[in-house]
Enzyme design. Structure first.
Site, short mmCIF file in Angstrom:
data_model
loop_
_atom_site.label_atom_id
_atom_site.label_comp_id
_atom_site.label_asym_id
_atom_site.label_seq_id
_atom_site.Cartn_x
_atom_site.Cartn_y
_atom_site.Cartn_z
N ARG A 27 0.82 -1.21 0.00
CA ARG A 27 0.00 0.00 0.00
C ARG A 27 0.86 1.26 0.00
O ARG A 27 0.95 1.98 -0.99
CB ARG A 27 -0.95 -0.01 1.21
CG ARG A 27 -2.11 0.99 1.10
CD ARG A 27 -1.77 2.40 1.52
NE ARG A 27 -1.29 2.51 2.90
CZ ARG A 27 -0.82 3.61 3.43
NH1 ARG A 27 -0.74 4.73 2.69
NH2 ARG A 27 -0.39 3.65 4.69
N ASP A 28 1.55 1.52 1.09
CA ASP A 28 2.33 2.74 1.22
C ASP A 28 3.50 2.76 0.24
O ASP A 28 3.90 3.82 -0.24
CB ASP A 28 2.85 2.85 2.65
CG ASP A 28 3.43 4.22 2.97
OD1 ASP A 28 3.19 5.16 2.21
OD2 ASP A 28 4.11 4.34 4.00
N HIS A 223 6.30 4.45 12.74
CA HIS A 223 6.42 4.43 11.27
C HIS A 223 7.49 5.44 10.89
O HIS A 223 7.22 6.64 10.82
CB HIS A 223 5.07 4.79 10.66
CG HIS A 223 5.02 4.68 9.17
ND1 HIS A 223 4.17 3.82 8.51
CD2 HIS A 223 5.70 5.32 8.20
CE1 HIS A 223 4.32 3.94 7.20
NE2 HIS A 223 5.26 4.85 6.98
N HIS A 225 10.56 7.00 8.42
CA HIS A 225 11.18 7.13 7.11
C HIS A 225 12.68 7.32 7.30
O HIS A 225 13.12 7.89 8.30
CB HIS A 225 10.56 8.29 6.33
CG HIS A 225 9.19 7.98 5.81
ND1 HIS A 225 8.66 8.61 4.71
CD2 HIS A 225 8.24 7.11 6.24
CE1 HIS A 225 7.44 8.14 4.48
NE2 HIS A 225 7.16 7.23 5.40
N CYS A 256 6.01 9.52 0.49
CA CYS A 256 4.72 10.17 0.72
C CYS A 256 4.45 11.09 -0.45
O CYS A 256 5.21 12.04 -0.67
CB CYS A 256 4.70 10.94 2.02
SG CYS A 256 3.11 11.77 2.29
N ASN A 265 10.46 4.42 3.15
CA ASN A 265 10.19 3.83 4.44
C ASN A 265 11.37 3.01 4.93
O ASN A 265 12.24 2.60 4.15
CB ASN A 265 8.98 2.91 4.34
CG ASN A 265 7.68 3.65 4.15
OD1 ASN A 265 7.27 4.42 5.00
ND2 ASN A 265 7.03 3.41 3.03
#
Length: 317
Positions: A27-28, A223, A225, A256, A265
């Site tokens: 997804r991300d 989460h 980065h 993002c 990430n």
């Protein structure tokens, strides 16, 4: 076929015995790709991640295709993952930005959903076209209805450490919005370092402030980065404060689309390597995971940015 080496194990005191990795690559990660990845490849990616031992794999997002065209195939993808050929025993969370997205997800049987909020006004406006207050108002019926349907609800909270427009973010501001998201009924809250500016001391300070503010760290995930190469150090700091859920992306995919300075990430392979070296259980087979990221990198037409994938790959880079 890649055969992964393993780190030597030297446990540290004060760490959890086991960490649950919340895999966000499908997804991300893929939402940040310029190319549209075919639905068959996405489904195979999820299956391979599950085969590697990941028990939570964020599958897709039920957002309007205009905003994230890379995930416009959610209605086609999700049934492939929950049908007879899909992975068994794996949680498959999906992002639902509003009630319409929730309707689409529930219609396909989703029982693990997430909303995506922001600490800062600038990012709330860029990502949701709403103020922070307006976004919380929008999320309230989404969370209520999801809970009524028996779904587990995760709340993402972006810009917890710094914002590209507003700069440093005050700890008490994060505590306030975090508490309000949890008060809406979210079961879990993921703290996002969206532009990767956090350092280990900052992580510890925020988690202490959240604890002092009545937020139970067992309900938190992190989460990170890796913009400045701090994601693993920040993760270790979070683990020392009792956090046991860590978001990561296979091969380091993602960033993002609404924050230009956000880079990839934390790579799941790099996280697993560190945790194995610390004697922390994850249930993940590192060799299979690396093979999966190599497979996806081939389909994206570029090498994986994960340092562990590159170090242990038998392919020439």
């Amino acid at each position: 076929m890649t055969t992964a080496g393993l780190p030597m194990t030297f446990p540290l005191d004060g760490l959890p015995a086991r960490v649950r990795i919340h895999e966000v690559g499908p997804r991300d990660g893929l939402q940040n790709e310029r190319a549209i990845v075919p639905v068959e490849v996405k489904a195979e990616f999820v299956r391979r991640l599950a085969d590697a031992g990941l028990t939570t794999v964020e599958a897709t997002s039920f957002v309007h295709p205009k905003w994230v065209p890379q995930l416009a195939d959610a209605e086609e993808l999700y049934p492939r993952l929950t049908g007879p050929d899909g992975p068994s025993g794996v949680r498959l969370p999906v992002l639902v930005p509003n009630e319409r997205g929730l309707d689409r997800a529930l219609a396909l049987g989703a029982r693990d959903v997430a909303v995506f909020g922001s600490v800062t006004e600038s990012f709330a406006k860029a990502n949701l076209n709403r103020t922070v207050e307006e976004s919380l108002t929008m999320f309230a019926p989404v969370v209520d209805r999801a809970k009524e349907a028996g779904a587990h609800v995760r709340g993402y909270l972006s810009m917890c450490f710094g914002d590209p427009w507003e700069g440093p973010v005050a700890l008490d501001r994060v505590v306030d919005v975090a508490r309000r998201l949890l008060d809406l009924g979210c079961d879990e809250l993921s703290l996002g370092d969206t532009i990767g500016v956090a350092t280990a001391g900052h992580v510890g300070a925020l988690l202490t402030a959240l604890d002092d503010g009545g937020v139970d760290n067992t309900r938190l995930a992190v989460h990170f980065h890796d913009t400045y190469g701090q994601a693993l150090a920040n993760t270790l700091a979070a683990l020392r404060h009792g956090v046991t859920t860590v978001d990561a992306s296979a091969g380091g995919l993602g960033g993002c689309p609404y924050a230009k300075s956000a880079t990839g990430n934390l790579a799941t392979e790099d996280l697993v390597w560190m945790l194995q070296g610390l004697g922390v259980e994850t249930g993940v087979d590192l060799g299979r995971l690396i093979a999966t990221s190599e497979w996806m990198a081939d389909r994206l037409g570029r090498p994986s940015p994960s340092r562990t994938v590159r170090a242990l790959s038998h392919k020439e880079q």
